[in-house]
Design a protein around this motif. Structure first.
Motif, PDB file in Angstrom:
ATOM      1  N   UNK A  88       0.834  -1.201   0.000  1.00 46.07           N
ATOM      2  CA  UNK A  88       0.000   0.000   0.000  1.00 46.07           C
ATOM      3  C   UNK A  88       0.875   1.260   0.000  1.00 46.07           C
ATOM      4  N   UNK A  89       1.946   1.226   0.779  1.00 44.47           N
ATOM      5  CA  UNK A  89       2.853   2.368   0.820  1.00 44.47           C
ATOM      6  C   UNK A  89       3.540   2.574  -0.530  1.00 44.47           C
ATOM      7  N   UNK A  90       3.971   1.487  -1.150  1.00 44.99           N
ATOM      8  CA  UNK A  90       4.660   1.596  -2.433  1.00 44.99           C
ATOM      9  C   UNK A  90       3.731   2.106  -3.532  1.00 44.99           C
ATOM     10  N   UNK A  91       2.466   1.718  -3.484  1.00 44.83           N
ATOM     11  CA  UNK A  91       1.516   2.201  -4.484  1.00 44.83           C
ATOM     12  C   UNK A  91       1.410   3.719  -4.473  1.00 44.83           C
ATOM     13  N   UNK A  92       1.524   4.298  -3.291  1.00 41.14           N
ATOM     14  CA  UNK A  92       1.424   5.760  -3.196  1.00 41.14           C
ATOM     15  C   UNK A  92       2.634   6.447  -3.802  1.00 41.14           C
ATOM     16  N   UNK A  93       3.689   5.661  -4.121  1.00 42.60           N
ATOM     17  CA  UNK A  93       4.910   6.246  -4.672  1.00 42.60           C
ATOM     18  C   UNK A  93       5.049   6.030  -6.172  1.00 42.60           C
ATOM     19  N   UNK A  94       4.040   5.487  -6.823  1.00 35.99           N
ATOM     20  CA  UNK A  94       4.161   5.148  -8.237  1.00 35.99           C
ATOM     21  C   UNK A  94       4.413   6.374  -9.114  1.00 35.99           C
ATOM     22  N   UNK A  95       3.900   7.520  -8.714  1.00 38.16           N
ATOM     23  CA  UNK A  95       4.090   8.736  -9.508  1.00 38.16           C
ATOM     24  C   UNK A  95       5.091   9.693  -8.860  1.00 38.16           C
ATOM     25  N   UNK A  96       5.909   9.158  -7.961  1.00 39.64           N
ATOM     26  CA  UNK A  96       6.840   9.999  -7.234  1.00 39.64           C
ATOM     27  C   UNK A  96       8.031  10.402  -8.102  1.00 39.64           C
ATOM     28  N   UNK A  97       8.579  11.568  -7.825  1.00 38.38           N
ATOM     29  CA  UNK A  97       9.816  11.984  -8.489  1.00 38.38           C
ATOM     30  C   UNK A  97      11.027  11.342  -7.817  1.00 38.38           C
ATOM     31  N   UNK A  98      10.884  10.996  -6.547  1.00 38.00           N
ATOM     32  CA  UNK A  98      11.930  10.274  -5.830  1.00 38.00           C
ATOM     33  C   UNK A  98      11.298   9.564  -4.640  1.00 38.00           C
ATOM     34  N   UNK A  99      11.957   8.479  -4.211  1.00 36.62           N
ATOM     35  CA  UNK A  99      11.459   7.724  -3.063  1.00 36.62           C
ATOM     36  C   UNK A  99      12.632   7.108  -2.322  1.00 36.62           C
ATOM     37  N   UNK A 100      12.602   7.225  -1.012  1.00 34.73           N
ATOM     38  CA  UNK A 100      13.626   6.636  -0.162  1.00 34.73           C
ATOM     39  C   UNK A 100      12.970   5.790   0.913  1.00 34.73           C
ATOM     40  N   UNK A 101      13.660   4.736   1.321  1.00 35.18           N
ATOM     41  CA  UNK A 101      13.159   3.870   2.382  1.00 35.18           C
ATOM     42  C   UNK A 101      14.267   3.680   3.398  1.00 35.18           C
ATOM     43  N   UNK A 102      13.903   3.687   4.671  1.00 33.49           N
ATOM     44  CA  UNK A 102      14.914   3.528   5.710  1.00 33.49           C
ATOM     45  C   UNK A 102      14.294   2.820   6.913  1.00 33.49           C
ATOM     46  N   UNK A 103      15.152   2.178   7.687  1.00 30.63           N
ATOM     47  CA  UNK A 103      14.746   1.535   8.935  1.00 30.63           C
ATOM     48  C   UNK A 103      14.942   2.529  10.064  1.00 30.63           C
ATOM     49  N   UNK A 104      13.876   2.755  10.820  1.00 35.91           N
ATOM     50  CA  UNK A 104      13.943   3.718  11.911  1.00 35.91           C
ATOM     51  C   UNK A 104      13.074   3.235  13.068  1.00 35.91           C
ATOM     52  N   UNK A 105      12.881   4.095  14.063  1.00 36.31           N
ATOM     53  CA  UNK A 105      12.045   3.758  15.214  1.00 36.31           C
ATOM     54  C   UNK A 105      11.078   4.893  15.517  1.00 36.31           C
ATOM     55  N   UNK A 106       9.937   4.520  16.052  1.00 35.61           N
ATOM     56  CA  UNK A 106       8.962   5.493  16.518  1.00 35.61           C
ATOM     57  C   UNK A 106       8.353   4.937  17.799  1.00 35.61           C
ATOM     58  N   UNK A 107       8.452   5.698  18.873  1.00 35.04           N
ATOM     59  CA  UNK A 107       8.029   5.214  20.188  1.00 35.04           C
ATOM     60  C   UNK A 107       8.722   3.905  20.524  1.00 35.04           C
ATOM     61  N   UNK A 108       9.989   3.827  20.128  1.00 41.93           N
ATOM     62  CA  UNK A 108      10.859   2.675  20.394  1.00 41.93           C
ATOM     63  C   UNK A 108      10.420   1.412  19.653  1.00 41.93           C
ATOM     64  N   UNK A 109       9.566   1.569  18.642  1.00 40.12           N
ATOM     65  CA  UNK A 109       9.138   0.437  17.836  1.00 40.12           C
ATOM     66  C   UNK A 109       9.730   0.566  16.434  1.00 40.12           C
TER      67      UNK A 109
END
Length: 351
Positions: free
Chosen positions: A82-103
């Protein structure tokens, strides 16, 4: 632990996750310096072991960890797709591993540009929309507006001990290997066969008992059939290609090829498909087969390896983005298993 990459082929990445999602909700994703691996191991049905070179999907790529720069993740495929579908018309896209609320989570940052009559900046960071996205809109001179959207996909980090016992299944060397016709064509026919079998089935017969029989020989023939008490139908393809084995990749070289099961099978049967000799056959669940055929949306060539009455292994080869012939390929290995497995064979061909 660090993972960050820019995506250069969002379309392939989106199609890949959609195909995987049809076979299971969760994937084990292994990130390393050399490649990216997607694995699905359900309790029953199709196992998927997909191996991609990094430049198939990513442009810049960084992975660091204390475990020899390997990161193992459990990823929900529906959310990632679902996330990737929102990027189909993107000029650029980056993906990274991170944390939010220690998750832990995978953050997909997407930049899109659209025309605008406004010349002011409109920062909206800090407010999430109904899909849980963080956005930042900025307008530039000339009437163009860049919108940055961040999609967050919760994941689970798997320790080395957790995945230590997972390994690719093994089976004996195949009796037949053949290049399949277009997978979407196969899917259409197999879905029709399965529906007809269900309509004509006796009371009490369930979908799980609907078995397709898929067979091939070393003379370019493929046969797909289904049999019930009420019906028996089949389709046969001829003039398909059985790729030659590469002596440099087969144990024993030319002698190994001479003793290979596929070489012996080539001495049997005929190119018109009428002879009952020389066929390698497997029986698979009709609905499961239909789901796997969704990999056809990726394009490329597909080699099927038949271990008679044992297993069917599919290899999907993807060509370059620039349309070159198959001199540079990416392998996705999709494997069916319906009997106990004892060893694994990796087909080597000389394209």
């Amino acid at each position: 632990m660090r993972f960050k990459a820019s995506i250069q082929n969002i379309t392939t990445f989106t199609k890949l996750t959609a195909s995987l999602n049809s076979l299971g909700p969760l994937a084990w994703v292994k990130l390393s310096d050399e490649q990216v691996c997607f694995t699905i191991i359900p309790e029953q049905g199709t196992q998927v072991w997909a191996v991609l070179s990094i430049d198939t999907i990513f442009e810049t790529y960084t992975v660091q960890s204390a475990a020899n720069n390997v990161i193992n993740l459990e990823v929900p495929l529906t959310s990632l797709n679902r996330a990737l579908k929102s990027a189909l018309n993107a000029t650029s896209a980056q993906i990274r591993l991170t944390k939010k609320d220690n998750l832990p989570l995978l953050a997909l940052t997407i930049a899109t540009t659209s025309s605008s009559n406004s010349y002011a900046a409109f920062p909206t960071t800090g407010a999430n929309n109904e899909d849980g996205l963080n956005t930042l809109d900025a307008s530039f001179g000339g009437g163009s507006r860049e919108t940055i959207v961040t999609q967050e996909v919760p994941v689970r980090v798997l320790g080395p001990d957790t995945v230590a016992g997972l390994h690719e299944p093994q089976c004996r060397e195949p009796d037949v290997h053949i290049i399949l016709p277009p997978l979407m064509q196969l899917k259409s026919i197999s879905d029709r066969f399965t529906k007809l079998a269900l309509l004509g089935a006796r009371s009490g017969t369930t979908a799980s008992r609907t078995r397709l029989e898929v067979a091939a020989n070393m003379h370019g023939c493929l046969r797909m059939s289904i049999k019930t008490d009420a019906m028996s139908i089949s389709s046969v393809w001829t003039d398909l290609n059985n790729p030659e084995l590469d002596p440099g990749q087969v144990a024993g070289g030319d002698i190994g090829i001479a003793e290979h099961p596929s070489t012996r099978m080539k001495q049997l049967g005929s190119a018109d498909g009428r002879s009952e000799e020389g066929w390698a056959t497997v029986r698979i669940d009709g609905r499961d087969w239909g789901k796997v055929m969704s990999v056809g949306r990726l394009g490329g060539r597909v080699i099927a390896c038949f271990c008679h009455e044992h297993a069917l292994i599919l290899y999907v080869y993807l060509p370059n983005d620039n349309g070159d012939d198959e001199s540079v390929l990416t392998r996705l290995a999709w494997r069916f298993f319906h009997l106990p497995i004892s060893s694994y064979y990796d087909l080597h061909t000389n394209f």
